[in-house]
Design an enzyme around this catalytic site. Structure first.
Site, mmCIF file in Angstrom:
data_model
loop_
_atom_site.group_PDB
_atom_site.id
_atom_site.type_symbol
_atom_site.label_atom_id
_atom_site.label_comp_id
_atom_site.label_asym_id
_atom_site.label_seq_id
_atom_site.Cartn_x
_atom_site.Cartn_y
_atom_site.Cartn_z
ATOM 1 N N ARG A 51 35.767 34.884 59.034
ATOM 2 C CA ARG A 51 36.575 35.959 58.424
ATOM 3 C C ARG A 51 38.042 35.557 58.471
ATOM 4 O O ARG A 51 38.798 35.742 57.533
ATOM 5 C CB ARG A 51 36.351 37.312 59.109
ATOM 6 C CG ARG A 51 37.364 38.362 58.661
ATOM 7 C CD ARG A 51 36.952 39.809 58.887
ATOM 8 N NE ARG A 51 36.255 40.042 60.130
ATOM 9 C CZ ARG A 51 36.803 39.973 61.350
ATOM 10 N NH1 ARG A 51 38.091 39.687 61.492
ATOM 11 N NH2 ARG A 51 36.081 40.182 62.429
ATOM 12 N N TYR A 103 44.170 48.081 34.017
ATOM 13 C CA TYR A 103 42.737 47.815 34.193
ATOM 14 C C TYR A 103 42.083 49.033 34.867
ATOM 15 O O TYR A 103 42.605 49.543 35.874
ATOM 16 C CB TYR A 103 42.558 46.560 35.055
ATOM 17 C CG TYR A 103 41.137 46.291 35.454
ATOM 18 C CD1 TYR A 103 40.206 45.866 34.519
ATOM 19 C CD2 TYR A 103 40.726 46.475 36.762
ATOM 20 C CE1 TYR A 103 38.892 45.634 34.891
ATOM 21 C CE2 TYR A 103 39.406 46.238 37.139
ATOM 22 C CZ TYR A 103 38.494 45.813 36.190
ATOM 23 O OH TYR A 103 37.204 45.591 36.572
ATOM 24 N N ASP A 175 49.480 41.236 38.070
ATOM 25 C CA ASP A 175 48.072 40.888 37.866
ATOM 26 C C ASP A 175 48.038 39.861 36.731
ATOM 27 O O ASP A 175 48.262 40.202 35.575
ATOM 28 C CB ASP A 175 47.286 42.164 37.517
ATOM 29 C CG ASP A 175 45.803 41.911 37.300
ATOM 30 O OD1 ASP A 175 45.419 40.766 37.006
ATOM 31 O OD2 ASP A 175 45.017 42.884 37.405
ATOM 32 N N LYS A 200 37.289 36.001 36.496
ATOM 33 C CA LYS A 200 37.477 35.851 35.049
ATOM 34 C C LYS A 200 37.798 34.384 34.724
ATOM 35 O O LYS A 200 36.977 33.536 34.937
ATOM 36 C CB LYS A 200 38.555 36.821 34.588
ATOM 37 C CG LYS A 200 38.425 38.244 35.179
ATOM 38 C CD LYS A 200 37.181 38.979 34.734
ATOM 39 C CE LYS A 200 36.902 40.263 35.515
ATOM 40 N NZ LYS A 200 37.982 41.224 35.601
HETATM 41 C C1 LIG Z 1 38.342 42.313 36.446
HETATM 42 C C2 LIG Z 1 39.752 42.651 36.664
HETATM 43 C C3 LIG Z 1 40.189 43.143 37.903
HETATM 44 C C4 LIG Z 1 39.242 43.400 39.053
HETATM 45 O O1 LIG Z 1 38.692 42.237 39.545
HETATM 46 P P1 LIG Z 1 37.223 42.143 40.212
HETATM 47 O O2 LIG Z 1 37.081 40.694 40.488
HETATM 48 O O3 LIG Z 1 36.262 42.678 39.189
HETATM 49 O O4 LIG Z 1 37.243 42.984 41.436
HETATM 50 C C5 LIG Z 1 41.541 43.415 38.035
HETATM 51 N N1 LIG Z 1 42.410 43.222 37.028
HETATM 52 C C6 LIG Z 1 42.020 42.766 35.829
HETATM 53 C C7 LIG Z 1 43.028 42.592 34.736
HETATM 54 C C8 LIG Z 1 40.682 42.480 35.598
HETATM 55 O O5 LIG Z 1 40.290 42.052 34.397
#
Ligand SMILES: *Cc1c(COP(=O)(O)O)cnc(C)c1O
Length: 384
Positions: A51, A103, A175, A200
């Site tokens: 962890r 998001y 983000d 992603k």
């Molecule tokens: C998918 C996504 C998230 C969340 O991420 P997870 O890996 O699904 O927890 C946050 N911000 C954006 C822009 C996303 O596309």
């Protein structure tokens, strides 16, 4: 040659990486272990418990820091757990300013989890810097930016916001999931924290759920590391390996995502059955000049509204697609289509959703790296 001197397309492959010390393995081994032998209490080789740290995760964290031009990387169990760690820097009474087409999962985390703990969130159009400044008060601690935004493809001026954040001593987090460091590097533009859903584009193959943070400031990194270890939402060794592998081809994939994105955006824009296309590469996109100055290209995310579009028509179109897969998520090699109103953004109330443009007929595409002619033929038949 020092690592800082490498170009981005080499950092994806070599950044923060060195052959494994035990046998020279070129890829970091998957250290599938929870604990590490000690010769005497505290006598260990840098790792005690997975962890707190794991060598495969360390390799990923170094790679993340390198490609974002940052100093410290932290890998989490998901994008949302990375966001969760950032908000845990705050205390009751603190305020956050964020975008009104955030998001959906981030919005849900802010409103339905953290508001209960006394943190207040303001959602506004971050494209309007005056509006941002007028929301700032002495309790504002964090500005949370997404750019391009999901699914409206609004572009936020990261440098412009960073000037405001610095002036008022507020943390700026970006983000960077949609753009990836191939297209834009927020730390270079003045952000304090870069966040990723590595699920992603960084992972890139729709086979893993992982999150990431990258920062430059040592004290901030230490506070985030404390939260990561204390809350425990860490990225496992196998998942770390998969994202590391994904990052090695990020630049070639992104190049093709951008080329295909451009083809699809042009195709949709001139199609008689399309009302509106949202893509930051169009010269008439309201923030095109900012996109052009802070991004290297315009990416493979596109949203559109069919002419006279209704909820039912949008559903019919996404159901008819054959090469595009109807699915949540984005950023993988395969093209995906989504219907935000019923999928990614269903957790945002309809009136709030529509205020920011996420209407019932909106369709979002994550353009993959297939032959674009097959993608266009598929859209043609689905619209037909
Ligand atoms: C998918 C996504 C998230 C969340 O991420 P997870 O890996 O699904 O927890 C946050 N911000 C954006 C822009 C996303 O596309």
């Amino acid at each position: 040659m020092s690592e800082q001197q490498l170009h981005f397309n080499s950092k994806t492959i070599h950044g923060g990486q060195e052959p494994d010390k035990a046998y020279g393995a070129v890829m970091p081994p998957i250290y599938q272990t929870s604990t590490y032998a000690q010769s005497t209490p505290g006598g260990h080789k840098g790792y005690e418990y997975s962890r707190s740290a794991n060598p495969t995760r360390t390799a990923l964290e170094r790679s993340l820091a390198s490609i974002e031009n940052g100093t410290y990387g932290l890998a989490f169990a998901s994008g949302l757990s990375a966001i969760d760690a950032v908000v845990k820097l705050l205390a009751p009474g603190d305020e956050v300013i964020s975008t009104n087409d955030l998001y959906g999962g981030s919005y849900r985390l802010f409103r339905q989890v953290f508001e209960k703990f006394g943190i207040q969130f303001h959602f506004i159009g971050l494209q309007d810097l005056d509006a941002v400044e007028s929301k700032i008060n002495e309790r504002t601690r964090l500005i949370w930016v997404e750019t391009p935004t999901n699914p409206m493809m609004n572009v936020v001026d990261i440098s412009g916001i960073s000037v405001l954040a610095k002036k008022h001593d507020i943390l700026l987090a970006v983000d960077n999931t949609f753009a990836t460091p191939y297209l834009q590097r927020p730390l270079d533009l003045g952000a304090d924290i870069v966040m990723h859903s590595a699920t992603k584009y960084l992972g890139g193959h729709s086979d893993v759920v992982v999150g990431a943070l990258v920062v430059n400031d040592k004290a901030l990194a230490e506070r985030l590391y404390f939260i990561q270890n204390a809350s425990g939402a860490v990225c496992g060794p196998m998942d770390s390996f998969l994202v590391l592998r994904g990052i090695k081809t990020l630049h070639v994939r992104m190049q093709r995502h951008c080329e295909n994105g451009r083809e699809i955006a042009q195709f949709l824009k001139t199609h008689p059955k399309i009302e509106k296309v949202y893509w930051p590469g169009f010269e008439d996109h309201p923030n095109h000049h900012i996109a052009k100055s802070q991004m290297a290209d315009f990416g493979g995310m596109i949203s559109f509204i069919p002419k006279g579009g209704s909820y039912d028509e949008a559903i019919r179109i996404v159901e008819r697609l054959r090469v595009f897969t109807l699915a949540e998520s984005l950023g993988g090699v395969e093209s995906l289509a989504g219907h935000p109103a019923s999928m990614t953004h269903a957790s945002i109330p309809k009136d709030e959703r529509e205020k920011s443009g996420v209407v019932d007929a909106l369709i979002r595409l994550s353009v993959g790296i297939e032959d674009f002619r097959d993608l266009i033929a598929d859209l043609e038949q689905a619209l037909g």
